[in-house]
Design a protein around this motif. Structure first.
Motif, mmCIF file in Angstrom:
data_model
loop_
_atom_site.group_PDB
_atom_site.id
_atom_site.type_symbol
_atom_site.label_atom_id
_atom_site.label_comp_id
_atom_site.label_asym_id
_atom_site.label_seq_id
_atom_site.Cartn_x
_atom_site.Cartn_y
_atom_site.Cartn_z
ATOM 1 N N GLN A 162 -9.943 3.172 4.508
ATOM 2 C CA GLN A 162 -9.591 2.154 3.506
ATOM 3 C C GLN A 162 -8.743 2.764 2.383
ATOM 4 O O GLN A 162 -7.811 2.123 1.891
ATOM 5 C CB GLN A 162 -10.869 1.540 2.929
ATOM 6 C CG GLN A 162 -11.636 0.692 3.941
ATOM 7 C CD GLN A 162 -12.976 0.221 3.398
ATOM 8 O OE1 GLN A 162 -13.487 0.744 2.405
ATOM 9 N NE2 GLN A 162 -13.547 -0.771 4.050
ATOM 10 N N VAL A 163 -9.070 3.995 1.997
ATOM 11 C CA VAL A 163 -8.276 4.666 0.957
ATOM 12 C C VAL A 163 -6.854 4.909 1.457
ATOM 13 O O VAL A 163 -5.875 4.729 0.712
ATOM 14 C CB VAL A 163 -8.935 5.994 0.539
ATOM 15 C CG1 VAL A 163 -8.004 6.802 -0.357
ATOM 16 C CG2 VAL A 163 -10.243 5.729 -0.190
ATOM 17 N N LYS A 164 -6.718 5.320 2.725
ATOM 18 C CA LYS A 164 -5.389 5.545 3.296
ATOM 19 C C LYS A 164 -4.576 4.255 3.296
ATOM 20 O O LYS A 164 -3.364 4.269 3.031
ATOM 21 C CB LYS A 164 -5.514 6.098 4.707
ATOM 22 C CG LYS A 164 -6.065 7.518 4.769
ATOM 23 C CD LYS A 164 -6.210 8.000 6.207
ATOM 24 C CE LYS A 164 -6.784 9.411 6.271
ATOM 25 N NZ LYS A 164 -6.954 9.874 7.662
ATOM 26 N N VAL A 165 -5.245 3.131 3.614
ATOM 27 C CA VAL A 165 -4.552 1.829 3.581
ATOM 28 C C VAL A 165 -4.068 1.530 2.168
ATOM 29 O O VAL A 165 -2.936 1.061 1.960
ATOM 30 C CB VAL A 165 -5.495 0.717 4.080
ATOM 31 C CG1 VAL A 165 -4.875 -0.657 3.837
ATOM 32 C CG2 VAL A 165 -5.787 0.896 5.572
ATOM 33 N N LYS A 166 -4.922 1.797 1.171
ATOM 34 C CA LYS A 166 -4.534 1.554 -0.219
ATOM 35 C C LYS A 166 -3.359 2.442 -0.634
ATOM 36 O O LYS A 166 -2.484 2.003 -1.376
ATOM 37 C CB LYS A 166 -5.727 1.805 -1.145
ATOM 38 C CG LYS A 166 -6.857 0.805 -0.977
ATOM 39 C CD LYS A 166 -6.395 -0.612 -1.293
ATOM 40 C CE LYS A 166 -7.538 -1.595 -1.139
ATOM 41 N NZ LYS A 166 -7.091 -2.997 -1.371
ATOM 42 N N ILE A 167 -3.350 3.676 -0.138
ATOM 43 C CA ILE A 167 -2.238 4.576 -0.466
ATOM 44 C C ILE A 167 -0.938 4.010 0.087
ATOM 45 O O ILE A 167 0.100 4.013 -0.595
ATOM 46 C CB ILE A 167 -2.502 5.986 0.096
ATOM 47 C CG1 ILE A 167 -3.658 6.638 -0.678
ATOM 48 C CG2 ILE A 167 -1.252 6.859 0.011
ATOM 49 C CD1 ILE A 167 -4.092 7.969 -0.100
ATOM 50 N N ARG A 168 -0.991 3.509 1.334
ATOM 51 C CA ARG A 168 0.218 2.898 1.913
ATOM 52 C C ARG A 168 0.631 1.663 1.117
ATOM 53 O O ARG A 168 1.833 1.416 0.912
ATOM 54 C CB ARG A 168 -0.037 2.536 3.375
ATOM 55 C CG ARG A 168 -0.153 3.749 4.297
ATOM 56 C CD ARG A 168 -0.054 3.342 5.755
ATOM 57 N NE ARG A 168 -1.188 2.533 6.174
ATOM 58 C CZ ARG A 168 -2.307 3.026 6.701
ATOM 59 N NH1 ARG A 168 -2.441 4.334 6.856
ATOM 60 N NH2 ARG A 168 -3.284 2.227 7.077
ATOM 61 N N GLU A 169 -0.358 0.880 0.665
ATOM 62 C CA GLU A 169 -0.047 -0.311 -0.129
ATOM 63 C C GLU A 169 0.568 0.078 -1.477
ATOM 64 O O GLU A 169 1.464 -0.611 -1.980
ATOM 65 C CB GLU A 169 -1.316 -1.135 -0.343
ATOM 66 C CG GLU A 169 -1.837 -1.795 0.933
ATOM 67 C CD GLU A 169 -3.112 -2.569 0.686
ATOM 68 O OE1 GLU A 169 -3.609 -2.545 -0.465
ATOM 69 O OE2 GLU A 169 -3.603 -3.209 1.636
ATOM 70 N N ILE A 170 0.078 1.188 -2.062
ATOM 71 C CA ILE A 170 0.641 1.661 -3.335
ATOM 72 C C ILE A 170 2.112 2.004 -3.156
ATOM 73 O O ILE A 170 2.975 1.615 -3.958
ATOM 74 C CB ILE A 170 -0.143 2.877 -3.848
ATOM 75 C CG1 ILE A 170 -1.536 2.454 -4.318
ATOM 76 C CG2 ILE A 170 0.603 3.571 -4.988
ATOM 77 C CD1 ILE A 170 -2.446 3.614 -4.651
ATOM 78 N N ARG A 171 2.417 2.758 -2.095
ATOM 79 C CA ARG A 171 3.806 3.147 -1.855
ATOM 80 C C ARG A 171 4.674 1.922 -1.560
ATOM 81 O O ARG A 171 5.823 1.842 -2.019
ATOM 82 C CB ARG A 171 3.868 4.136 -0.694
ATOM 83 C CG ARG A 171 3.177 5.461 -1.001
ATOM 84 C CD ARG A 171 3.148 6.381 0.200
ATOM 85 N NE ARG A 171 2.501 7.657 -0.123
ATOM 86 C CZ ARG A 171 2.243 8.598 0.771
ATOM 87 N NH1 ARG A 171 2.576 8.422 2.037
ATOM 88 N NH2 ARG A 171 1.648 9.719 0.403
ATOM 89 N N LYS A 172 4.119 0.981 -0.807
ATOM 90 C CA LYS A 172 4.871 -0.229 -0.489
ATOM 91 C C LYS A 172 5.152 -1.033 -1.754
ATOM 92 O O LYS A 172 6.268 -1.528 -1.955
ATOM 93 C CB LYS A 172 4.090 -1.075 0.511
ATOM 94 C CG LYS A 172 4.808 -2.342 0.929
ATOM 95 C CD LYS A 172 3.980 -3.142 1.930
ATOM 96 C CE LYS A 172 4.692 -4.445 2.307
ATOM 97 N NZ LYS A 172 3.873 -5.249 3.256
ATOM 98 N N SER A 173 4.127 -1.168 -2.620
ATOM 99 C CA SER A 173 4.331 -1.924 -3.861
ATOM 100 C C SER A 173 5.362 -1.240 -4.758
ATOM 101 O O SER A 173 6.163 -1.898 -5.422
ATOM 102 C CB SER A 173 3.002 -2.070 -4.607
ATOM 103 O OG SER A 173 2.526 -0.812 -5.056
ATOM 104 N N GLY A 174 5.353 0.114 -4.754
ATOM 105 C CA GLY A 174 6.355 0.844 -5.538
ATOM 106 C C GLY A 174 7.755 0.611 -5.010
ATOM 107 O O GLY A 174 8.700 0.400 -5.786
ATOM 108 N N ASP A 175 7.906 0.640 -3.669
ATOM 109 C CA ASP A 175 9.225 0.387 -3.067
ATOM 110 C C ASP A 175 9.703 -1.035 -3.381
ATOM 111 O O ASP A 175 10.882 -1.252 -3.692
ATOM 112 C CB ASP A 175 9.158 0.594 -1.552
ATOM 113 C CG ASP A 175 8.959 2.058 -1.185
ATOM 114 O OD1 ASP A 175 9.290 2.920 -2.016
ATOM 115 O OD2 ASP A 175 8.476 2.331 -0.064
#
Length: 294
Positions: free
Chosen positions: A143-156
């Motif tokens: 779940q943390v890994k998913v959130k990390i991907r979401e963080i990067r996606k939101s930044g992009d």
């Protein structure tokens, strides 16, 4: 010097056919039997080590496999540097025979052999509980890994929004620039038209003077009356030209007054707003901690 746990305190040699008394002390079977005979007329006899009363009728027990396994690794008391022989049930710690006679004398005791299976059972239960926690940690990590991907996606996505906004403003600014340049040239063309009118008047005056001068060159062959008339014309033109202002007037210049954009430009592009995440109701601190073994 501390004696080995397998040393008989009677003969001070390695225990031969070890026998354990009720107080958990071990002796050679032959040694403890000979020692017990000294008290054959009494109901009990004192342990040769701790002086605990031992029932004469109580039979000593043979050393079990678990006892042998326990004695393979020696542990020493931190207080007296003696080999630990018992487990204090009240303090939940290993103790030596000196501890049993002093600070832990009134406490409930268990032999290491008695404590070993219970400890192993508790250890196995704790191990099973720990194994049950492993899937939760794995799921949490995913779940943390998913959130990390979401963080990067939101930044992009936010950066792309900035680029899109800049492009929109660039197109708008280019259009504003074109409008300003159009207004500039309209003002310049107006001023240029005025100057062209003045140039046209000057050109006409020059052509009139040249025509009059050419006519004046041929005036000697003309009648006197015509010469008098032309003279009056020349004098009139002279007076008119002398009164004329030959200073070229300046024109209305068009310049760009630069606007301030230090704050306005940022407000046009936009500002950053951080949307705080809602706290997790199940895990308010959102934190896992695993037990580390030494």
């Amino acid at each position: 010097m501390s004696q080995s746990k397998n040393t008989c305190s009677i003969c001070l040699s390695e225990c031969m056919k070890p026998r354990t008394l009720e107080c958990s002390h071990k002796f050679c079977e032959e040694c403890v039997t000979d020692y017990e005979k000294q008290f054959k007329d009494e109901e009990c006899f004192p342990c040769p080590m701790c002086r605990m009363d031992i029932n004469v009728k109580g039979e000593a027990t043979e050393t079990t496999e678990s006892e042998s396994r326990l004695t393979s690794v020696k542990e020493y008391c931190h207080a007296h540097d003696d080999v630990v022989e018992n487990y204090c049930l009240d303090c939940k710690q290993l103790v030596c025979h000196r501890c049993c006679l002093t600070t832990h004398k009134p406490h409930k005791m268990a032999t290491l052999e008695e404590r070993y299976p219970e400890c192993m059972e508790e250890f196995q239960s704790a191990k099973e509980d720990l194994e049950k926690q492993l899937p939760r940690f794995n799921l949490y990590s995913q779940q943390v890994k998913v959130k990390i991907r979401e963080i990067r996606k939101s930044g992009d996505e936010a950066c792309q929004d900035v680029d899109d906004r800049i492009q929109d403003l660039t197109r708008a600014l280019v259009q504003v620039g074109e409008d300003l340049k159009s207004e500039i040239w309209q003002n310049c063309l107006g001023e240029e038209t005025k100057m062209n009118d003045r140039l046209s008047q000057s050109t006409n005056g020059t052509q009139t003077i040249l025509a009059n001068l050419k006519y004046a060159d041929d005036v000697k062959d003309k009648p006197l009356s015509e010469i008098e008339h032309f003279k009056s014309v020349l004098l009139g033109n002279k007076g008119s030209n002398e009164r004329r202002n030959f200073i070229v007037a300046d024109f209305n210049r068009t310049k760009l007054v630069k606007g301030t954009y230090k704050d306005d430009l940022t407000s046009l592009v936009g500002r950053i707003r951080v949307i705080k995440a809602k706290p997790n109701a199940n895990y308010p601190q959102d934190k896992y901690e695993a037990v580390k073994f030494p």
